[in-house]
Design a protein around this motif. Structure first.
Motif, PDB file in Angstrom:
ATOM      1  N   ILE A  16     -20.607   7.373  23.254  1.00 28.51           N
ATOM      2  CA  ILE A  16     -19.591   8.329  22.806  1.00 28.51           C
ATOM      3  C   ILE A  16     -18.295   7.600  22.489  1.00 28.51           C
ATOM      4  N   TYR A  17     -17.964   6.610  23.293  1.00 33.23           N
ATOM      5  CA  TYR A  17     -16.743   5.819  23.062  1.00 33.23           C
ATOM      6  C   TYR A  17     -16.774   5.175  21.679  1.00 33.23           C
ATOM      7  N   LYS A  18     -17.900   4.548  21.345  1.00 32.34           N
ATOM      8  CA  LYS A  18     -18.029   3.853  20.053  1.00 32.34           C
ATOM      9  C   LYS A  18     -17.767   4.807  18.891  1.00 32.34           C
ATOM     10  N   ASN A  19     -18.322   6.003  18.983  1.00 31.35           N
ATOM     11  CA  ASN A  19     -18.163   6.957  17.895  1.00 31.35           C
ATOM     12  C   ASN A  19     -16.770   7.572  17.864  1.00 31.35           C
ATOM     13  N   ALA A  20     -16.169   7.789  19.014  1.00 33.42           N
ATOM     14  CA  ALA A  20     -14.799   8.314  19.040  1.00 33.42           C
ATOM     15  C   ALA A  20     -13.838   7.334  18.374  1.00 33.42           C
ATOM     16  N   ILE A  21     -14.019   6.067  18.671  1.00 33.43           N
ATOM     17  CA  ILE A  21     -13.182   5.037  18.058  1.00 33.43           C
ATOM     18  C   ILE A  21     -13.393   5.007  16.543  1.00 33.43           C
ATOM     19  N   MET A  22     -14.636   5.200  16.109  1.00 38.76           N
ATOM     20  CA  MET A  22     -14.951   5.200  14.680  1.00 38.76           C
ATOM     21  C   MET A  22     -14.174   6.298  13.939  1.00 38.76           C
ATOM     22  N   PHE A  23     -13.962   7.428  14.611  1.00 38.68           N
ATOM     23  CA  PHE A  23     -13.201   8.527  14.008  1.00 38.68           C
ATOM     24  C   PHE A  23     -11.683   8.335  14.152  1.00 38.68           C
ATOM     25  N   LEU A 291     -33.160  10.185  21.216  1.00 39.00           N
ATOM     26  CA  LEU A 291     -33.236  10.756  19.875  1.00 39.00           C
ATOM     27  C   LEU A 291     -32.641   9.794  18.838  1.00 39.00           C
ATOM     28  N   THR A 292     -31.539   9.155  19.201  1.00 38.95           N
ATOM     29  CA  THR A 292     -30.894   8.194  18.302  1.00 38.95           C
ATOM     30  C   THR A 292     -31.772   6.965  18.101  1.00 38.95           C
ATOM     31  N   GLU A 293     -32.340   6.459  19.194  1.00 38.26           N
ATOM     32  CA  GLU A 293     -33.197   5.273  19.107  1.00 38.26           C
ATOM     33  C   GLU A 293     -34.426   5.546  18.247  1.00 38.26           C
ATOM     34  N   SER A 294     -34.974   6.738  18.362  1.00 37.42           N
ATOM     35  CA  SER A 294     -36.223   7.049  17.673  1.00 37.42           C
ATOM     36  C   SER A 294     -36.044   7.386  16.199  1.00 37.42           C
ATOM     37  N   THR A 295     -34.907   7.998  15.850  1.00 35.26           N
ATOM     38  CA  THR A 295     -34.716   8.476  14.475  1.00 35.26           C
ATOM     39  C   THR A 295     -33.741   7.630  13.666  1.00 35.26           C
ATOM     40  N   GLU A 296     -32.970   6.772  14.347  1.00 33.50           N
ATOM     41  CA  GLU A 296     -31.921   5.963  13.731  1.00 33.50           C
ATOM     42  C   GLU A 296     -30.817   6.821  13.129  1.00 33.50           C
ATOM     43  N   ILE A 297     -30.707   8.053  13.605  1.00 30.35           N
ATOM     44  CA  ILE A 297     -29.580   8.927  13.271  1.00 30.35           C
ATOM     45  C   ILE A 297     -28.757   9.078  14.546  1.00 30.35           C
ATOM     46  N   ASP A 298     -27.473   8.756  14.474  1.00 33.61           N
ATOM     47  CA  ASP A 298     -26.648   8.718  15.675  1.00 33.61           C
ATOM     48  C   ASP A 298     -26.244  10.135  16.091  1.00 33.61           C
ATOM     49  N   PHE A 299     -26.950  10.686  17.052  1.00 30.80           N
ATOM     50  CA  PHE A 299     -26.650  12.035  17.535  1.00 30.80           C
ATOM     51  C   PHE A 299     -25.267  12.101  18.174  1.00 30.80           C
ATOM     52  N   TYR A 300     -24.793  10.996  18.739  1.00 30.84           N
ATOM     53  CA  TYR A 300     -23.471  10.994  19.372  1.00 30.84           C
ATOM     54  C   TYR A 300     -22.358  11.188  18.336  1.00 30.84           C
ATOM     55  N   LYS A 301     -22.574  10.694  17.151  1.00 34.00           N
ATOM     56  CA  LYS A 301     -21.596  10.899  16.073  1.00 34.00           C
ATOM     57  C   LYS A 301     -21.424  12.392  15.791  1.00 34.00           C
ATOM     58  N   TYR A 302     -22.551  13.091  15.683  1.00 28.99           N
ATOM     59  CA  TYR A 302     -22.490  14.522  15.369  1.00 28.99           C
ATOM     60  C   TYR A 302     -22.050  15.344  16.574  1.00 28.99           C
ATOM     61  N   LEU A 303     -22.266  14.825  17.760  1.00 27.34           N
ATOM     62  CA  LEU A 303     -21.721  15.453  18.969  1.00 27.34           C
ATOM     63  C   LEU A 303     -20.201  15.567  18.863  1.00 27.34           C
ATOM     64  N   ILE A 304     -19.557  14.516  18.417  1.00 24.45           N
ATOM     65  CA  ILE A 304     -18.095  14.517  18.287  1.00 24.45           C
ATOM     66  C   ILE A 304     -17.656  15.444  17.154  1.00 24.45           C
ATOM     67  N   ILE A 305     -18.356  15.396  16.048  1.00 20.20           N
ATOM     68  CA  ILE A 305     -18.008  16.283  14.923  1.00 20.20           C
ATOM     69  C   ILE A 305     -18.037  17.738  15.365  1.00 20.20           C
ATOM     70  N   ALA A 306     -19.089  18.128  16.074  1.00 22.74           N
ATOM     71  CA  ALA A 306     -19.300  19.532  16.423  1.00 22.74           C
ATOM     72  C   ALA A 306     -18.384  20.036  17.525  1.00 22.74           C
ATOM     73  N   ASN A 307     -17.632  19.144  18.154  1.00 26.41           N
ATOM     74  CA  ASN A 307     -16.737  19.545  19.237  1.00 26.41           C
ATOM     75  C   ASN A 307     -15.263  19.313  18.926  1.00 26.41           C
ATOM     76  N   THR A 308     -14.969  18.915  17.692  1.00 31.48           N
ATOM     77  CA  THR A 308     -13.592  18.619  17.291  1.00 31.48           C
ATOM     78  C   THR A 308     -13.187  19.544  16.152  1.00 31.48           C
ATOM     79  N   PRO A 309     -12.261  20.472  16.381  1.00 31.27           N
ATOM     80  CA  PRO A 309     -11.915  21.479  15.370  1.00 31.27           C
ATOM     81  C   PRO A 309     -11.595  20.920  13.986  1.00 31.27           C
ATOM     82  N   SER A 310     -10.833  19.824  13.906  1.00 27.96           N
ATOM     83  CA  SER A 310     -10.473  19.290  12.594  1.00 27.96           C
ATOM     84  C   SER A 310     -11.690  18.737  11.857  1.00 27.96           C
TER      85      SER A 310
END
Length: 413
Positions: A16-23, A291-310
């Motif tokens: 989660i930290y890695k993706n938060a920093i990315m945003f 889920l991320t390891e198996s699909t190579e889609i970062d679910f943690y990235k979308y976790l942050i998107i879906a919880n941040t109003p902006s």
């Protein structure tokens, strides 16, 4: 600096930290005041959740400027964190949606009123004086505000029911005291058999944007503890479509617009039944790793998107992201016997050197008390890894789980 508050289990923190920093956000991880597994590599706050939501929000606003969102992954605190989000001005859902997916009474009523396929409820009760002659055994009994399958049991007779009710009422008085739910009671419902799955879905603006279905090992009766979840590369399209359709119907009926949901389902004779759901990621966020390891889609990235109003407001992809697992990654909740003060914890050499095992995550420390399995939402340890190609049948899966159990040792004293 834009600050993002995150309440999650410890193994998800780096992702989660890695993706938060990315945003471009500064993530601040929240822990309860009695937390022992704090990761000191990342900035954190100890929060006394016995205080009012307004007081907690006031403290956070006084210390941190430009708060952009709150990511809440711990089931017992989802409702409280939702209220804190309101006071911080970063709410993403109506409060009722959190109630509908935390309170099993509200959940059942919501689903039944909206035609969602779910096991029949015989009602909510608050004491052992049950005068019902319409219970068709076996039935399932469980706490209204349970978590991690604590207190869930398959019941074959009235005498068994009376015994389990006493256990649940004790659970309510102890484990649920921090939520103020000591008088929340228990629910009795129809027992449904069949293959079991879980669905982790990420929602933005009332639409599912990303879902991952995990197959589950056959749960051990009569207590049905959470055990093995794995990305199933052989799940057929028709079953997948049916599971997602009923899951989306149930979550939408609960009023969820944004955030992350975890839904437990069973498929009996081709019909999907929703067992229960929660407004948070599976295993406090840990299932996103497999889920991320198996699909190579970062679910943690979308976790942050879906919880941040902006980010929710800016999200313009109207198509659901279709994921297809490429490998069978798993999450396993280690089984154990006994209860007491933990004297020792160990991983045997065979498991420690197994190339398929990616992580062993202890959920308890030496010196802490480990309750009896089945009547607590506590875990001893999790194992995350890649299922060997030789493990396929139900017997082989059972043997592999025994292998992990036998190589993780807990002693009491």
């Amino acid at each position: 600096m834009k600050h993002l508050f995150i309440l999650t289990e410890s193994s998800s923190v780096p992702y989660i930290y890695k993706n938060a920093i990315m945003f471009g956000y500064k993530p601040i991880f929240l822990y309860t005041i009695d937390a022992w597994d704090i990761n000191n590599d990342y900035r954190y706050e100890l929060i006394d959740f016995s205080k009012s939501e307004m007081d907690i929000a006031k403290y956070l606003k006084g210390k941190y400027e430009d708060i952009v969102g709150v990511v809440s992954c711990i089931e017992q605190l989802t409702y409280k964190m939702a209220k804190i989000s309101e006071f911080l001005g970063v709410s993403i859902n109506n409060r009722s949606s959190y109630t509908n997916l935390r309170d099993k009474k509200a959940m059942k009523e919501c689903w039944e009123q909206n035609g969602v396929s779910t096991p029949k409820s015989y009602g909510i009760f608050h004491n052992a004086n049950i005068d019902r002659d319409d219970l068709h055994y076996p039935v399932i009994v469980k706490p209204v505000f349970g978590a991690a399958s604590a207190g869930v049991k398959k019941i074959f007779s009235f005498s068994e029911l009376q015994s389990q009710i006493k256990q649940i009422l004790r659970y309510n008085l102890t484990t649920l005291a921090n939520e103020g739910k000591v008088r929340s009671g228990f629910i009795i419902e129809q027992f449904v058999t069949g293959a079991e799955y879980s669905v982790d879905t990420i929602w933005v603006n009332g639409k599912p944007i990303l879902s991952g279905i995990l197959s589950k090992s056959t749960p051990k009766e009569p207590d049905f503890p959470d055990r093995l979840y794995f990305t199933d590369t052989e799940l057929d399209y028709e079953t997948r479509a049916k599971i997602l359709e009923e899951t989306y119907k149930g979550i939408s009926a609960a009023g969820v617009k944004n955030g992350c949901t975890h839904t437990e389902v069973r498929v009996m004779d081709g019909k999907v039944f929703l067992i229960e759901a929660a407004l948070r990621p599976g295993a406090g966020g840990a299932l996103y790793r497999i889920l991320t390891e198996s699909t190579e889609i970062d679910f943690y990235k979308y976790l942050i998107i879906a919880n941040t109003p902006s980010l929710i407001a800016a999200y313009n992809n109207t198509e659901e992201i279709i994921v297809t697992p490429q490998k069978r990654f798993f999450w396993y909740n280690v089984s154990y016997e006994g209860a007491g003060k933990i004297k020792g914890l160990d991983v045997k050499k065979e498991l420690a050197e197994d190339s398929n095992i990616k992580s062993v995550i202890f959920r308890r420390k030496i010196g802490s008390y480990l309750p009896r399995e089945g009547m607590s939402s506590s875990y001893l340890a999790w194992v995350i890894g890649l299922l060997p190609e030789s493990v396929n049948s139900e017997f082989e899966i059972e043997s592999y789980m025994n292998y992990m159990d036998n190589n993780i040792i807990v002693s009491y004293g």
